[in-house]
Scaffold this active site. Structure first.
Site, mmCIF file in Angstrom:
data_model
loop_
_atom_site.group_PDB
_atom_site.id
_atom_site.type_symbol
_atom_site.label_atom_id
_atom_site.label_comp_id
_atom_site.label_asym_id
_atom_site.label_seq_id
_atom_site.Cartn_x
_atom_site.Cartn_y
_atom_site.Cartn_z
ATOM 1 N N GLY A 121 0.866 -1.177 0.000
ATOM 2 C CA GLY A 121 0.000 0.000 0.000
ATOM 3 C C GLY A 121 0.898 1.221 0.000
ATOM 4 O O GLY A 121 1.875 1.295 0.761
ATOM 5 N N ALA A 122 0.592 2.174 -0.872
ATOM 6 C CA ALA A 122 1.540 3.266 -1.118
ATOM 7 C C ALA A 122 1.934 4.056 0.143
ATOM 8 O O ALA A 122 3.129 4.196 0.437
ATOM 9 C CB ALA A 122 0.980 4.183 -2.210
ATOM 10 N N ARG A 131 10.286 -1.503 -4.861
ATOM 11 C CA ARG A 131 9.115 -1.613 -5.760
ATOM 12 C C ARG A 131 9.042 -0.299 -6.533
ATOM 13 O O ARG A 131 9.233 0.770 -5.952
ATOM 14 C CB ARG A 131 7.808 -1.839 -4.975
ATOM 15 N N ASP A 137 -1.290 4.614 -6.295
ATOM 16 C CA ASP A 137 0.127 4.382 -5.998
ATOM 17 C C ASP A 137 0.997 5.526 -6.501
ATOM 18 O O ASP A 137 2.090 5.767 -5.991
ATOM 19 C CB ASP A 137 0.578 3.057 -6.610
HETATM 20 O O1 MRU Z 1 0.418 -4.170 -4.680
HETATM 21 P P1 MRU Z 1 -0.148 -3.423 -3.535
HETATM 22 O O2 MRU Z 1 -0.996 -4.263 -2.639
HETATM 23 O O3 MRU Z 1 0.899 -2.631 -2.783
HETATM 24 O O4 MRU Z 1 -1.114 -2.355 -4.222
HETATM 25 C C1 MRU Z 1 -1.752 -1.403 -3.420
HETATM 26 C C2 MRU Z 1 -2.728 -0.564 -4.140
HETATM 27 O O5 MRU Z 1 -2.875 -0.631 -5.339
HETATM 28 C C3 MRU Z 1 -3.479 0.437 -3.325
HETATM 29 O O6 MRU Z 1 -4.735 0.689 -3.883
HETATM 30 C C4 MRU Z 1 -2.680 1.745 -3.286
HETATM 31 O O7 MRU Z 1 -1.378 1.529 -2.841
HETATM 32 C C5 MRU Z 1 -3.321 2.750 -2.444
HETATM 33 S S1 MRU Z 1 -3.248 2.317 -0.732
HETATM 34 C C6 MRU Z 1 -3.980 3.539 0.148
#
Ligand code: MRU
Length: 343
Positions: free
Chosen positions: A49-50, A90, A237
Site C-alpha cells: 500500500g503506497a 518496488r 500508488d
Molecule cells: O500491490 P499493492 O498491494 O501494494 O497495491 C496497493 C494498491 O494498489 C493500493 O490501492 C494503493 O497503494 C493505495 S493504498 C492507500
C-alpha cells in the site's frame, strides 16, 4: 481496530510489521533487522500500500543508520547506499521513494555523531507515520462530504489501515461514513492475483463491523448494470501532475464502467502519492510481478507450464475518467493543481 503501531513500528530490534501475506488466517508480526530483510518484506507484500510503503521507506533509512558504522563519513555513505536500494524495492508507489528521500535530506544535513543522526531519523519516521494517519482522517472527512447516506461503494485492492499505516484512504472515507452512522455498504472485488480485497479489505471491514459483500473481480460489471453502485472509491500508488492515476490492476476497468453508468469515480490519496515530476500517466512505471501469481492460485498451478503470462501489478486511469481526487487538502477537480507534500 488496528492502531498505527500494530501495522508498522521501529524498535531497537528492527522494523516490526504485521505480516500482510498471512492475513486473514493469522495475525503474525515480522521483524526486519536489516534493510535487506525489509526489502524482502516489501517485495513479498508483507507490508504494502503506497502510504505504508512511504512510512516503511523512512523507517528503513533509520534502520540503515542504526545498523551502520559509527564513524560519520562512513555512516553517511553507508546509509545513502542502503537508501538507494530500498527506494528501488518496488517501482510504482512513489511514496516509497518520497519517504526515503525525506529521510535522506536529514542524512545529508548537518549532524555530528552517529547517535544524533539515528535519533533524528527515528523521530522523522515517527512523524511521517503520524502525518499519514492524520492525512487519512482529513481525506475521510472530505470524501464523506461527497457521498450520500447508505452509499453503495465499489473499491479495489486494499486502501485501509493496512495500506496507509492507519485508518485508510479510500477505506478511510468508508470509515468516516460508518463512524458518522451513515451506513455505507462496500462491494469488495477479491483483487486477483494476490487477493488484497478478499484477504485484507474484507478483513478490515469485518473487524470494524462495516457492511460489505465480497465479489469476484469479473462480477463488478453486473453490479453496475443492476444499478447497485453509487460511487467508486479507490486509492492510488502514483498520481501524475495531470491527474492520471496508477492503482492496483483492475482499477481502470472500474473507471470505464463508472463513466458508462454515470457513477462518480473518486481517487482518494494523500499528497505524498502525487508525483509532480511525472507529467502524465505514460511516464509511470508499472511493476511487473512473477508469472507464478497468474499461473496458479493458492499454491496450486492452474495454467499449462508453457503458457506465457503477463502480470502487471497496476494500471493507469486517465484523469478524464476521474470525477475528483481527494487529498488531505480537499477534493480536487481538473485541471489539477496539487499542493506538494512536505515532511
Ligand atoms: O500491490 P499493492 O498491494 O501494494 O497495491 C496497493 C494498491 O494498489 C493500493 O490501492 C494503493 O497503494 C493505495 S493504498 C492507500
Amino acid at each position: 481496530v488496528l492502531a498505527p503501531r500494530d501495522i508498522v513500528r521501529l524498535e531497537d530490534a528492527g522494523i516490526v510489521l504485521l505480516d500482510q501475506t498471512l492475513l486473514p488466517g493469522a495475525r503474525v508480526e515480522r521483524t526486519c533487522a536489516s534493510v535487506d530483510e525489509l526489502i524482502d518484506a516489501i517485495r513479498e507484500l508483507a507490508i504494502r500500500g503506497a502510504p505504508a510503503l512511504g512510512v516503511a521507506g523512512a523507517m528503513g533509512v533509520a534502520l540503515a543508520a542504526a545498523t551502520g558504522p559509527d564513524e560519520p563519513a562512513a555512516l553517511r555513505a553507508y546509509v545513502a547506499n542502503q537508501a538507494g536500494r530500498l527506494a528501488d524495492a518496488r517501482p510504482t508507489a512513489v511514496n516509497l521513494r518520497w519517504g526515503v528521500e525525506q529521510a535522506l535530506t536529514v542524512v545529508e544535513g548537518a549532524w555530528r555523531t552517529a547517535p544524533e543522526l539515528r535519533g533524528r531519523l527515528a523521530g522523522l519516521a515517527a512523524r511521517i507515520h503520524a502525518d499519514e494517519v492524520a492525512r487519512c482522517r482529513a481525506m475521510g472527512r472530505h470524501g464523506a462530504a461527497r457521498l450520500a447516506d447508505g452509499a453503495r461503494i465499489v473499491t479495489q485492492c486494499n486502501t485501509g489501515a493496512l495500506a496507509t499505516g492507519g485508518y485508510g484512504s479510500a477505506l478511510g472515507v468508508v470509515r468516516a461514513l460508518h463512524e458518522a452512522g451513515r451506513a455505507p455498504h462496500v462491494w469488495v472485488p477479491e483483487t486477483r492475483p494476490l487477493l488484497q480485497g478478499a484477504r485484507l479489505t474484507a478483513w478490515e471491514l469485518a473487524e470494524d463491523g462495516i457492511a460489505h459483500t465480497l465479489v469476484t473481480d469479473n462480477a463488478v460489471g453486473a453490479l453496475f448494470a443492476e444499478g447497485a453502485v453509487d460511487a467508486v472509491l479507490v486509492g492510488a500508488d502514483r498520481i501524475a501532475a495531470n491527474g492520471d492515476a496508477a492503482n492496483k490492476i483492475g482499477t481502470y476497468p472500474l473507471a470505464v464502467l463508472a463513466r458508462h453508468h454515470d457513477v462518480p469515480f473518486y481517487v482518494v490519496a494523500p499528497s505524498t502519492t502525487i508525483d509532480s515530476d511525472t507529467p502524465d500517466g505514460a511516464g509511470i512505471v508499472v511493476e511487473q510481478r512473477a508469472r507464478a501469481e497468474v499461473a496458479g492460485f493458492g499454491g496450486v498451478v492452474t495454467a499449462p507450464a508453457a503458457t506465457p503470462c503477463r502480470n502487471d501489478a497496476f494500471d493507469v486511469t486517465p484523469a478524464a475518467l476521474i470525477t475528483g481526487i481527494v487529498t488531505e487538502d480537499g477534493v480536487h477537480e481538473a485541471p489539477y493543481v496539487f499542493v506538494p507534500a512536505s515532511a
